[in-house]
Design an enzyme around this catalytic site. Structure first.
Site, PDB file in Angstrom:
ATOM      1  N   SER A 226       6.189  -8.300  -9.684  1.00 56.63           N
ATOM      2  CA  SER A 226       5.614  -8.660  -8.400  1.00 56.63           C
ATOM      3  C   SER A 226       6.601  -8.266  -7.312  1.00 56.63           C
ATOM      4  O   SER A 226       7.636  -7.662  -7.612  1.00 56.63           O
ATOM      5  CB  SER A 226       5.382 -10.155  -8.430  1.00 56.63           C
ATOM      6  OG  SER A 226       4.729 -10.524  -7.287  1.00 56.63           O
TER       7      SER A 226
ATOM      8  N   GLU B 199       4.990   2.143   2.867  1.00 54.87           N
ATOM      9  CA  GLU B 199       3.590   2.534   2.634  1.00 54.87           C
ATOM     10  C   GLU B 199       2.701   1.289   2.637  1.00 54.87           C
ATOM     11  O   GLU B 199       3.201   0.168   2.566  1.00 54.87           O
ATOM     12  CB  GLU B 199       3.472   3.288   1.300  1.00 54.87           C
ATOM     13  CG  GLU B 199       3.997   2.514   0.127  1.00 54.87           C
ATOM     14  CD  GLU B 199       4.269   3.399  -1.086  1.00 54.87           C
ATOM     15  OE1 GLU B 199       4.657   4.550  -0.927  1.00 54.87           O
ATOM     16  OE2 GLU B 199       4.099   2.894  -2.206  1.00 54.87           O
TER      17      GLU B 199
ATOM     18  N   LYS C 132       0.335  -1.776   1.559  1.00 58.62           N
ATOM     19  CA  LYS C 132       0.202  -2.586   0.347  1.00 58.62           C
ATOM     20  C   LYS C 132      -1.293  -2.739   0.096  1.00 58.62           C
ATOM     21  O   LYS C 132      -1.995  -3.416   0.859  1.00 58.62           O
ATOM     22  CB  LYS C 132       0.876  -3.942   0.530  1.00 58.62           C
ATOM     23  CG  LYS C 132       0.848  -4.782  -0.726  1.00 58.62           C
ATOM     24  CD  LYS C 132       1.699  -6.026  -0.566  1.00 58.62           C
ATOM     25  CE  LYS C 132       1.759  -6.826  -1.851  1.00 58.62           C
ATOM     26  NZ  LYS C 132       0.463  -7.244  -2.355  1.00 58.62           N
TER      27      LYS C 132
ATOM     28  N   ASP D  41      -4.775  -3.813  -1.332  1.00 60.49           N
ATOM     29  CA  ASP D  41      -5.238  -5.101  -1.839  1.00 60.49           C
ATOM     30  C   ASP D  41      -6.266  -4.859  -2.937  1.00 60.49           C
ATOM     31  O   ASP D  41      -7.470  -4.964  -2.723  1.00 60.49           O
ATOM     32  CB  ASP D  41      -5.852  -5.908  -0.690  1.00 60.49           C
ATOM     33  CG  ASP D  41      -6.039  -7.355  -1.089  1.00 60.49           C
ATOM     34  OD1 ASP D  41      -5.550  -7.740  -2.164  1.00 60.49           O
ATOM     35  OD2 ASP D  41      -6.685  -8.097  -0.337  1.00 60.49           O
TER      36      ASP D  41
ATOM     37  N   TYR E  26       1.618   4.488  -6.874  1.00 68.29           N
ATOM     38  CA  TYR E  26       2.718   4.256  -5.942  1.00 68.29           C
ATOM     39  C   TYR E  26       4.072   3.973  -6.591  1.00 68.29           C
ATOM     40  O   TYR E  26       5.045   3.756  -5.895  1.00 68.29           O
ATOM     41  CB  TYR E  26       2.389   3.127  -4.980  1.00 68.29           C
ATOM     42  CG  TYR E  26       1.812   1.891  -5.637  1.00 68.29           C
ATOM     43  CD1 TYR E  26       2.522   1.166  -6.574  1.00 68.29           C
ATOM     44  CD2 TYR E  26       0.527   1.464  -5.301  1.00 68.29           C
ATOM     45  CE1 TYR E  26       1.994   0.053  -7.168  1.00 68.29           C
ATOM     46  CE2 TYR E  26      -0.018   0.335  -5.898  1.00 68.29           C
ATOM     47  CZ  TYR E  26       0.722  -0.371  -6.834  1.00 68.29           C
ATOM     48  OH  TYR E  26       0.189  -1.467  -7.424  1.00 68.29           O
TER      49      TYR E  26
ATOM     50  N   LYS F 296       4.160  -8.829   4.460  1.00 70.65           N
ATOM     51  CA  LYS F 296       2.767  -9.290   4.494  1.00 70.65           C
ATOM     52  C   LYS F 296       2.233  -9.347   5.920  1.00 70.65           C
ATOM     53  O   LYS F 296       2.945  -9.754   6.836  1.00 70.65           O
ATOM     54  CB  LYS F 296       2.661 -10.683   3.863  1.00 70.65           C
ATOM     55  CG  LYS F 296       2.825 -10.702   2.360  1.00 70.65           C
ATOM     56  CD  LYS F 296       1.641 -10.008   1.706  1.00 70.65           C
ATOM     57  CE  LYS F 296       1.406 -10.424   0.286  1.00 70.65           C
ATOM     58  NZ  LYS F 296       0.644 -11.585   0.054  1.00 70.65           N
TER      59      LYS F 296
ATOM     60  N   CYS G 180     -41.644 -20.827   3.847  1.00 73.34           N
ATOM     61  CA  CYS G 180     -41.073 -19.654   4.523  1.00 73.34           C
ATOM     62  C   CYS G 180     -40.889 -19.934   6.013  1.00 73.34           C
ATOM     63  O   CYS G 180     -41.840 -20.328   6.688  1.00 73.34           O
ATOM     64  CB  CYS G 180     -41.995 -18.447   4.323  1.00 73.34           C
ATOM     65  SG  CYS G 180     -41.446 -17.018   5.256  1.00 73.34           S
TER      66      CYS G 180
ATOM     67  N   CYS H  73     -43.548 -17.530   7.879  1.00 73.35           N
ATOM     68  CA  CYS H  73     -45.009 -17.635   7.778  1.00 73.35           C
ATOM     69  C   CYS H  73     -45.488 -18.959   7.182  1.00 73.35           C
ATOM     70  O   CYS H  73     -46.679 -19.220   7.123  1.00 73.35           O
ATOM     71  CB  CYS H  73     -45.565 -16.469   6.949  1.00 73.35           C
ATOM     72  SG  CYS H  73     -45.122 -16.594   5.205  1.00 73.35           S
TER      73      CYS H  73
ATOM     74  N   CYS I 176     -40.302 -15.324  -0.529  1.00 78.37           N
ATOM     75  CA  CYS I 176     -41.625 -15.553   0.038  1.00 78.37           C
ATOM     76  C   CYS I 176     -42.500 -14.416  -0.466  1.00 78.37           C
ATOM     77  O   CYS I 176     -42.179 -13.245  -0.260  1.00 78.37           O
ATOM     78  CB  CYS I 176     -41.552 -15.515   1.563  1.00 78.37           C
ATOM     79  SG  CYS I 176     -43.182 -15.373   2.326  1.00 78.37           S
TER      80      CYS I 176
ATOM     81  N   CYS J 132     -46.623 -11.991   6.039  1.00 77.64           N
ATOM     82  CA  CYS J 132     -45.476 -12.721   6.594  1.00 77.64           C
ATOM     83  C   CYS J 132     -44.880 -11.853   7.713  1.00 77.64           C
ATOM     84  O   CYS J 132     -44.452 -10.723   7.467  1.00 77.64           O
ATOM     85  CB  CYS J 132     -44.454 -12.954   5.482  1.00 77.64           C
ATOM     86  SG  CYS J 132     -42.883 -13.604   6.062  1.00 77.64           S
TER      87      CYS J 132
HETATM   88  S1  IVH Z   1       5.387  -0.987  -5.578  1.00 78.36           S
HETATM   89  C1  IVH Z   1       8.125  -3.413  -8.937  1.00 78.36           C
HETATM   90  N1  IVH Z   1       3.675  -0.271  -3.781  1.00 78.36           N
HETATM   91  O1  IVH Z   1       1.492  -5.438  -4.909  1.00 78.36           O
HETATM   92  C2  IVH Z   1       6.878  -3.448  -8.163  1.00 78.36           C
HETATM   93  N2  IVH Z   1       3.150  -2.186  -5.087  1.00 78.36           N
HETATM   94  O2  IVH Z   1       2.345  -8.202  -4.788  1.00 78.36           O
HETATM   95  C3  IVH Z   1       6.643  -2.147  -7.469  1.00 78.36           C
HETATM   96  N3  IVH Z   1       0.955  -3.173  -4.542  1.00 78.36           N
HETATM   97  O3  IVH Z   1       2.632  -5.666  -8.207  1.00 78.36           O
HETATM   98  C4  IVH Z   1       5.366  -2.196  -6.780  1.00 78.36           C
HETATM   99  N4  IVH Z   1       0.412  -1.754  -2.975  1.00 78.36           N
HETATM  100  O4  IVH Z   1       0.322  -4.428  -7.736  1.00 78.36           O
HETATM  101  C5  IVH Z   1       3.953  -1.167  -4.739  1.00 78.36           C
HETATM  102  N5  IVH Z   1       2.261   0.530  -2.137  1.00 78.36           N
HETATM  103  C6  IVH Z   1       2.515  -0.356  -3.101  1.00 78.36           C
HETATM  104  C7  IVH Z   1       1.640  -1.390  -3.427  1.00 78.36           C
HETATM  105  C8  IVH Z   1       1.987  -2.304  -4.435  1.00 78.36           C
HETATM  106  C9  IVH Z   1       0.027  -2.820  -3.655  1.00 78.36           C
HETATM  107  C10 IVH Z   1       0.826  -4.346  -5.448  1.00 78.36           C
HETATM  108  C11 IVH Z   1       1.377  -4.151  -6.826  1.00 78.36           C
HETATM  109  C12 IVH Z   1       2.447  -5.201  -6.930  1.00 78.36           C
HETATM  110  C13 IVH Z   1       1.934  -6.224  -5.970  1.00 78.36           C
HETATM  111  C14 IVH Z   1       2.961  -7.183  -5.506  1.00 78.36           C
END
Ligand code: IVH
Length: 658
Positions: free
Chosen positions: A78, A109, A111, A113, A220, A308, A402, A405, A418, A424
């Protein structure tokens, strides 16, 4: 409560949310709320000392049953979070204390989702795609991943014995919206957000379902790899991705801490314009040597951090829960809320989708709710804040009749319906709007205001009445706000529409799930309207592009005849499908990729369609030909792997016979 008790409570709560998020794809709280709980736990643990089994020490949630399991070569970790410049500065200081350099180059870069994924290439061949699971062991979802055309099945540049590539699976926002629209039409349960849709699709055990949904991916990071892979920096890693046609994201900036901080702000500014969801930026040390020196602390690397962004969600109050009737008779609940401005849009109505969603949220009038919107995703209520209820909340009254109608409503699974059809007004209005729209009968001069008048005045009770409007000419010309000229133009446009092509009419009929492309296939196959109208289920299933649901919808539409087809047919003259003299591409599936000097891709698509061919966007084993131009990328590679026949620009004219 003692600090120890609070820690225990938070650990339990976070574990439960982890499970809901990672294993059930069904989060109860927003990411921002999760982050707040997590930060609170971390700071309490910092005071009191951590325990090994705390969720701050483990990643994700145990993999679920159903897929084969696989242990990652290197765990999927993470990232720790920062939320502002001050925290980012501390992150840089911590790094500088550990390594003996005076300047660090970072890569910044978005992140993404989505859902973390690890792709393994062995001797250049894609052998496995594995979800993150609990970070150590994930689920093998290779077949589902292979539905993503832009993932090459083999690579040829700087190929090591083995390499794990880490990335994120997600849906583009427009694809997410259309998946939900089609699930809604099908009477299914819609996905709450693109991330859940990606998780649900990736771990769907039926790869036929997955094939129909265009998953997307960005890679990534490197996971585990054999010694023969020589990559020295994140920059080199991106070159490796590019040269191997592996999908990466181009919104990347390299530079010192100030450049990095500015780059984060730039990404935040561009957030709303992106066609995918991001929840922050990731800042990584560029140099792999430094990365290695820095190593890891518990579950996160010291060389990277997630910056974040504030969630694009806000609290509001529910003023009422109302029900609206769509053109197919589905009655959808929606909340009217105190208007809130979220990412540039003022939101006052939020759909609640269906009865299941009402139950899931346990929403009441006067409740405080969290409203989320990102990009062009339709606003959602992600949570009801039950803690601030004060007794003034009243339950939602699900209507028996409904709202348009007064017909008695029926419950069909999670939906209310309906079945009064064109009797209607709401269904008639919705249907009429579709029937006259540009891609259907294409009647100029009609819009929301005049449609309402035509229906309220009783001039349009069935779509056939559109063609009899002339009898109300005098009244229409006297309507306030509609000049004589505009009504004359309207009549001219209606007359122009009296001879629709078969495919146009089929699309205009508004059969559930039958859009432009299916309408074209039906026209090509049946050629005359009566043949389509009398087709059996088996006849319809003969068409490659038609599945059971669509076939059933067509049969039911003609059987129940909700629109008065005979009356409509009496007013129009349908042009039978003419295979444009040249139908040599009849039923042939063709994918186009790259750029061409003489044609645009849309021009090529039109030519293919006019000769009976079916242009499609992704390569599969069903594809017959790939037309490729300059800079053809992964589709070209995939076509070679699948043995799809290739046509380059020099041969296109011969192939298309133009
Ligand atoms: S690099 C050692 N780059 O965010 C971990 N992670 O909350 C290197 N994620 O586990 C991760 N965009 O699943 C990296 N541009 C990005 C990312 C990214 C989304 C995710 C990834 C990671 C999680 C952490």
């Amino acid at each position: 409560m003692s600090v120890k008790d609070e820690i225990k409570k938070l650990q339990k709560e976070i574990e439960r949310h982890n499970f809901l998020y990672h294993s059930e794809d069904n989060p109860e709280i927003s990411d921002a709320e999760f982050d707040a709980l997590y930060q609170r736990l971390k700071s309490l643990e910092a005071e009191q000392g951590e325990s090994e089994d705390s969720p701050t020490k483990t990643v994700g949630s145990k993999p679920s049953k159903g897929f084969e399991k696989h242990q990652h070569l290197k765990p999927m970790l993470s990232l720790s979070n920062v939320f502002n410049d001050e925290e980012f500065k501390k992150f840089e200081e911590r790094i500088l204390k550990r390594v003996n350099v005076n300047k660090i180059i970072f890569a910044v870069e978005p992140k993404f989702d989505g859902i973390g994924i690890s792709l393994t290439y062995e001797d250049g061949i894609l052998t496995k795609a594995v979800t993150r699971g609990d970070g150590e062991v994930g689920e093998v979802v290779t077949e589902n991943i292979k539905t993503i055309a832009k993932i090459p099945h083999s690579i040829s540049f700087n190929v090591p014995k083995i390499v794990e590539l880490r990335g994120e699976i997600f849906f583009n926002l427009d694809d997410f919206n259309s998946i939900n629209r089609s699930i809604e039409k099908d009477g299914g349960k819609v996905f709450i957000n693109p991330r859940n849709a990606a998780a649900g699709t990736l771990r769907n055990l039926d790869s036929e379902v997955v094939k129909k949904r265009p998953l997307n991916i960005f890679l990534y990071a490197l996971g585990g790899f054999s010694d023969d892979l020589k990559i020295e920096s994140h920059k080199d890693f991106l070159i490796f991705l590019k040269k191997n046609n592996l999908p990466n994201n181009d919104l990347i900036t390299f530079g010192d801490a100030i450049t990095a901080s500015n780059a984060v702000k730039k990404i935040l500014d561009s957030r709303e314009a992106l066609n995918y969801e991001i929840d922050g930026a990731v800042v990584k040390v560029n140099d792999f040597n430094l990365q290695e020196k820095l190593g890891f602390v518990s579950k996160a690397p010291r060389w990277a951090v997630a910056w974040k962004f504030p969630a694009s969600e806000k609290f509001s109050k529910v003023n009422d829960v109302l029900f609206s009737v769509g053109r197919t008779g589905i009655v959808t609940p929606y909340a009217t809320i105190e208007p809130v401005l979220i990412s540039g849009a003022n939101i006052s109505n939020v759909t609640l989708h269906n009865l299941d969603e009402l139950k899931r949220l346990d929403i009441k009038v006067n409740d405080t709710v969290l409203v989320k919107r990102a990009g062009d995703v339709i606003p959602q209520i992600t949570k009801v804040n039950q803690d601030v209820r004060n007794g003034s909340e009243t339950p939602v009254k699900v209507p028996e009749f409904c709202p348009s109608c007064g017909n008695k409503l029926k419950e069909e699974g999670p939906f209310l319906r309906c079945d009064a059809g064109m009797n209607c007004p709401a269904q008639l209005f919705g249907y009429f709007e579709h029937f006259v729209s540009r891609k259907a009968m294409n009647i100029d001069g009609l819009g929301y205001k005049i449609n309402i008048h035509l229906i309220n005045l009783g001039y349009v009770k069935k779509v056939a009445d559109l063609f009899k409007l002339k009898q109300h000419e005098a009244e229409l010309k006297n309507l306030e706000g509609f000049g004589e000229k505009s009504i004359d133009n309207l009549f001219a446009s209606i007359d122009n529409a009296r001879k629709p092509k078969l495919e146009t009419l089929i699309n205009a009929l508004g059969i559930p799930e039958v859009g432009e492309t299916t309408a074209s296939s039906l026209a090509r196959h049946f050629k005359e309207f009566p043949k389509l109208r009398s087709a059996s289920f088996e006849d319809l299933m003969q068409l490659d592009s038609i599945g059971e649901v669509v076939a059933k919808n067509i049969i039911e539409f003609f059987k129940n005849d909700p629109i008065g087809i005979d009356e409509l047919l009496a007013q129009i003259e349908i042009e039978n499908y003419i295979a444009s003299g040249d139908s040599h591409l009849d039923g042939i599936k063709i994918v186009i990729t790259g750029s061409f000097s003489e044609f645009s891709r849309d021009e090529l698509k039109d030519i293919i369609k006019s000769k009976g061919g079916i242009p499609s966007s992704s390569i599969s084993s069903n594809t017959d030909y790939l037309l490729y131009g300059e800079k053809a990328g992964s589709k070209y590679k995939k076509a070679i792997e699948l043995g799809v026949e290739l046509i380059d620009e020099t041969k296109i004219k011969d192939f298309l016979k133009i």
